[in-house]
Motif scaffolding. Structure first.
Motif, PDB file in Angstrom:
ATOM      1  N   UNK A  73      74.704  27.359  60.209  1.00  0.00           N
ATOM      2  CA  UNK A  73      75.722  26.847  60.516  1.00  0.00           C
ATOM      3  C   UNK A  73      75.085  25.048  60.932  1.00  0.00           C
ATOM      4  N   UNK A  74      73.645  25.153  60.328  1.00  0.00           N
ATOM      5  CA  UNK A  74      73.513  23.636  60.389  1.00  0.00           C
ATOM      6  C   UNK A  74      74.221  22.918  58.408  1.00  0.00           C
ATOM      7  N   UNK A  75      74.181  23.807  57.730  1.00  0.00           N
ATOM      8  CA  UNK A  75      74.343  23.691  56.548  1.00  0.00           C
ATOM      9  C   UNK A  75      76.062  23.415  56.286  1.00  0.00           C
ATOM     10  N   UNK A  76      76.120  23.664  56.804  1.00  0.00           N
ATOM     11  CA  UNK A  76      77.751  24.013  57.029  1.00  0.00           C
ATOM     12  C   UNK A  76      78.141  22.550  57.881  1.00  0.00           C
ATOM     13  N   UNK A  77      77.613  22.740  58.880  1.00  0.00           N
ATOM     14  CA  UNK A  77      78.039  21.262  59.386  1.00  0.00           C
ATOM     15  C   UNK A  77      78.180  19.788  58.829  1.00  0.00           C
ATOM     16  N   UNK A  78      76.252  19.945  58.052  1.00  0.00           N
ATOM     17  CA  UNK A  78      76.181  19.489  57.107  1.00  0.00           C
ATOM     18  C   UNK A  78      76.942  18.735  55.843  1.00  0.00           C
ATOM     19  N   UNK A  79      77.898  20.198  54.718  1.00  0.00           N
ATOM     20  CA  UNK A  79      78.701  20.015  53.996  1.00  0.00           C
ATOM     21  C   UNK A  79      80.159  19.591  54.414  1.00  0.00           C
ATOM     22  N   UNK A  80      80.620  19.480  55.784  1.00  0.00           N
ATOM     23  CA  UNK A  80      81.685  19.437  56.213  1.00  0.00           C
ATOM     24  C   UNK A  80      81.372  17.847  56.536  1.00  0.00           C
ATOM     25  N   UNK A  81      80.463  17.649  56.575  1.00  0.00           N
ATOM     26  CA  UNK A  81      80.371  15.230  56.681  1.00  0.00           C
ATOM     27  C   UNK A  81      80.676  15.125  55.457  1.00  0.00           C
ATOM     28  N   UNK A  82      80.286  15.748  54.641  1.00  0.00           N
ATOM     29  CA  UNK A  82      79.951  15.103  53.272  1.00  0.00           C
ATOM     30  C   UNK A  82      81.430  15.198  52.699  1.00  0.00           C
ATOM     31  N   UNK A  83      81.994  16.602  52.752  1.00  0.00           N
ATOM     32  CA  UNK A  83      83.775  16.527  52.313  1.00  0.00           C
ATOM     33  C   UNK A  83      84.634  15.389  52.877  1.00  0.00           C
ATOM     34  N   UNK A  84      84.249  15.163  54.338  1.00  0.00           N
ATOM     35  CA  UNK A  84      85.272  14.028  54.383  1.00  0.00           C
ATOM     36  C   UNK A  84      85.020  12.938  54.106  1.00  0.00           C
ATOM     37  N   UNK A  85      83.565  12.588  54.282  1.00  0.00           N
ATOM     38  CA  UNK A  85      83.274  11.547  53.676  1.00  0.00           C
ATOM     39  C   UNK A  85      83.643  11.171  51.886  1.00  0.00           C
ATOM     40  N   UNK A 118      79.341  22.282  45.725  1.00  0.00           N
ATOM     41  CA  UNK A 118      78.637  23.265  46.544  1.00  0.00           C
ATOM     42  C   UNK A 118      79.790  22.310  47.995  1.00  0.00           C
ATOM     43  N   UNK A 119      79.840  21.121  47.815  1.00  0.00           N
ATOM     44  CA  UNK A 119      81.051  20.382  48.614  1.00  0.00           C
ATOM     45  C   UNK A 119      82.389  21.251  48.629  1.00  0.00           C
TER      46      UNK A 119
END
Length: 675
Positions: free
Chosen positions: A391-403, A245-246
């Protein structure tokens, strides 16, 4: 870095073989001179087969092959050969059949003990050190003290290996009927898990060719129940942890019934096929989820598996280093609740419900992200719009991907295999065809050019493998089959005759060098390769479709364009040889069953000729029409379907069956109506 041991594998290019290059075992690769030495020294051969992303292969290496005591026993009594099954599927097929005949089970690592001439007499998969030592000691003693008993058993086993590979040339068989196809699907459907998708068992593999045929069958027969099953399966797979999912892309399979916890290795062959499948399903249903999954899977392949040459690497390992610096399966992909709360802050509550950060999504005190509800249910619960939720889910997944980028990535198998690149190329072609994204055509053309320049030999045949700028190993039938299929598809979306000509040339080469005169099928290995104890006929469709079934479908399509070459007759005979298996075991012959549908229903040749041929062709291609092949040109073309079709000032579309055409029309919609 200095190593205590270095063996002959250091000269190989396979990442899997190189992983074993510093074992104390005197490993060698599968080469004729090594096999000849086994005969000269009258030593049994210990053959160990695996692949770079294989978890239990790593475990056995750690416990056995890196152990000095084990190595001493192996080196003194055996010629030890390591094989990358992805480089040498021809060898793997034979010894896997042998193992299954001996034990009833299969898998990797595949360990075989064989006579000096290569005939097997013992086999096992993973064994811990003590069991491995015990087995080798017993076999060493038996080989020295009672060789006649071993030779007798190996001879019997050889006959069995040969006999399970026979295909009868059934010239008197009648055509498999539509009624029989319906009966096959009815039998098959008893295994369907209509709630969670896939089959009623665990582990669950995606089986793209099964779903591809069932999509074709359901749409052609207007079977709403089968179509619902396909949609349920595709949705559950997309929602599950088996889909990353990420970062996008699919793992090999899930260990449970709900597609939750995968075996985390990611293989190019799965992802290439699933790009094709989700693209087709999007065309057939217009479900936006399928488009999203296609886009994310292509993005994953570009980020993680793409070489600068435009070839695609083979796989990512299931294991990666955890925070303690130890190899652990899934370490790169899982999350703790505390970590998610810290990273996502105020968006955690929505994310928690969306991806089940609860008992449903928990695995070994961590979480593998899994969905089980559509967007609107989550949006209603949290009183937000669908757009706000996304939008919230997309932003959250972007944070996880960067992490996640700061974690140690899984190991990469960076060899490039022709057959798997053919599957990926077909995926990119289908993604462009059905999603109409021009970037996907660019990626497809780049990959096709790589195959053309690096993998086609001067003799006209194919190489199997490419690594470090060098191509080697003669191609197997699966390399030809998947490349030809992809080149036919690439012609349809470009109308560039170069790709169709390549497909025909490779087909003719395969028919010459892989032909079995007795059965009418095609061998897995060419007549240019060294002899093994069997020339395999690969007929079953497994996680990847069998090479003969892909070739039979290729032959039918090429027959529609090159009608005088006898391709159609060959495809029809191959189908008749295999169809006895369909009624009771359709899922193992699903790619073959496309042919049965094609022979019972109309198969259309669609020709577009005139100045606007590309635009009209592109519009036709966006529709899901599996029973067709599209050709086109601005004026007169080089193939029969394009001759005497040009009418100055008009772009005409001809819908034909076996060269007999309906009245020409001037738009894509009119042509679709004629179908």
């Amino acid at each position: 870095m200095t190593h205590k041991y270095t063996n002959a594998l250091i000269d190989e290019t396979s990442p899997y073989l190189l992983q074993h290059a510093h074992n104390p075992v005197n490993w060698e690769a599968w080469h004729p001179e090594v096999l000849a030495r086994a005969k000269d020294e009258n030593k049994p051969i210990l053959i160990s087969i695996g692949y770079a992303a294989c978890h239990w292969c790593h475990v056995m290496e750690d416990e056995c092959f890196e152990d000095d005591e084990v190595a001493k026993l192996m080196n003194e009594n055996f010629i030890n050969i390591k094989i990358d099954r992805e480089e040498r599927p021809d060898v793997d097929q034979i010894y896997m059949d042998a193992l299954q005949m001996m034990t009833g089970n299969g898998g990797w690592p595949l360990n075989i003990i064989a006579l000096p001439d290569g005939r097997p007499f013992w086999g096992a998969t993973y064994l811990p050190k003590e069991d491995w030592l015990k087995s080798l000691n017993q076999l060493t003693k038996l080989f020295k003290e009672n060789p006649d008993k071993i030779i007798e058993y190996a001879s019997d086993l050889e006959r069995g290996i040969q006999s399970i590979n026979l295909v009868e040339n059934k010239t008197d068989a009648s055509q498999y009927t539509l009624e029989e196809i319906n009966h096959s699907v009815e039998n098959w459907s008893s295994y369907f898990d209509t709630y969670l998708g896939g089959y009623k068992s665990a582990p669950k593999f995606m089986m793209p060719n099964n779903l591809d045929f069932l999509l074709h069958y359901a749409t052609s027969q207007d079977d709403k129940e089968v179509l619902e099953y396909v949609n349920t399966t595709l949705t559950r797979m997309a929602y599950g942890g088996v889909f990353d999912q990420v970062g996008g892309g699919f793992s090999r399979y899930s260990v449970d019934t709900k597609w939750h916890v995968p075996h985390f290795e990611k293989m190019l062959y799965d992802n290439g096929q699933l790009i094709s499948l989700y693209s087709k399903a999007y065309a057939a249903t217009k479900n936006p989820l399928y488009k999203t999954i296609t886009e994310k899977t292509i993005a994953f392949a570009q980020e993680e598996l793409s070489d600068k040459s435009s070839g695609y690497y083979s796989s990512l390992d299931a294991d990666s280093l955890n925070e303690a610096g130890e190899l652990q399966e899934g370490a790169y992909y899982v999350w703790s609740k505390e970590e998610l709360i810290r990273l996502l802050k105020s968006d955690f509550e929505i994310f928690k419900d969306y991806f089940n950060i609860n008992s449903y999504g928990e695995w070994e005190e961590n979480y593998v992200l899994i969905r089980d509800k559509p967007d609107f249910e989550i949006a209603e619960k949290h009183e937000v719009s669908i757009d706000e939720l996304n939008e919230k889910i997309t932003n959250s997944l972007s944070i996880l991907k960067e992490t996640r980028q700061d974690r140690t990535k899984p190991r990469l198998d960076d060899k490039i295999l022709t057959s798997w690149n053919g599957l990926m190329l077909k995926g990119l072609v289908d993604a462009y065809r059905y999603l109409q994204n021009d970037n996907y055509l660019k990626l497809a053309l780049n990959n096709a050019s790589f195959i053309e320049q690096e993998m086609i030999r001067s003799s006209g045949g194919l190489y199997r493998n490419h690594k470090n700028g060098q191509s080697n190993i003669n191609g197997f039938l699966e390399d030809y089959a998947s490349t030809i299929e992809a080149f036919i598809g690439l012609y349809e979306v470009t109308f560039d005759m170069k790709w169709l000509n390549h497909a025909k040339e490779l087909t003719d080469y395969a028919l010459t060098h892989f032909n079995d005169d007795i059965s009418g099928m095609l061998f897995f290995t060419s007549d240019e390769d060294e002899s093994l104890i069997r020339r395999t006929l690969e007929t079953n469709d497994n996680v990847v479709s069998g090479s003969n079934s892909i070739m039979a479908n290729n032959l039918l399509k090429l027959h529609k364009v090159f009608s005088n070459e006898g391709y159609g007759k060959r495809a029809h005979q191959m189908l008749k040889n295999i169809q006895v298996n369909f009624t009771e075991n359709g899922q193992s012959f699903s790619n073959w069953m496309h042919l049965a549908l094609f022979e019972n229903l109309n198969f259309y040749e669609i020709a577009v000729v005139g100045d606007d041929y590309k635009n009209i062709g592109k519009e036709i291609l966006s529709h899901y029409i599996p029973n067709s092949i599209l050709v086109g040109s601005q004026k007169e073309g080089d193939i029969d379907l394009l001759k005497s079709r040009y009418n100055e000032g008009e772009t005409l579309v001809y819908v034909c069956i076996e060269g007999t055409c309906k009245l020409p029309v001037t738009s894509a919609s009119q042509a679709i109506n004629q179908l």
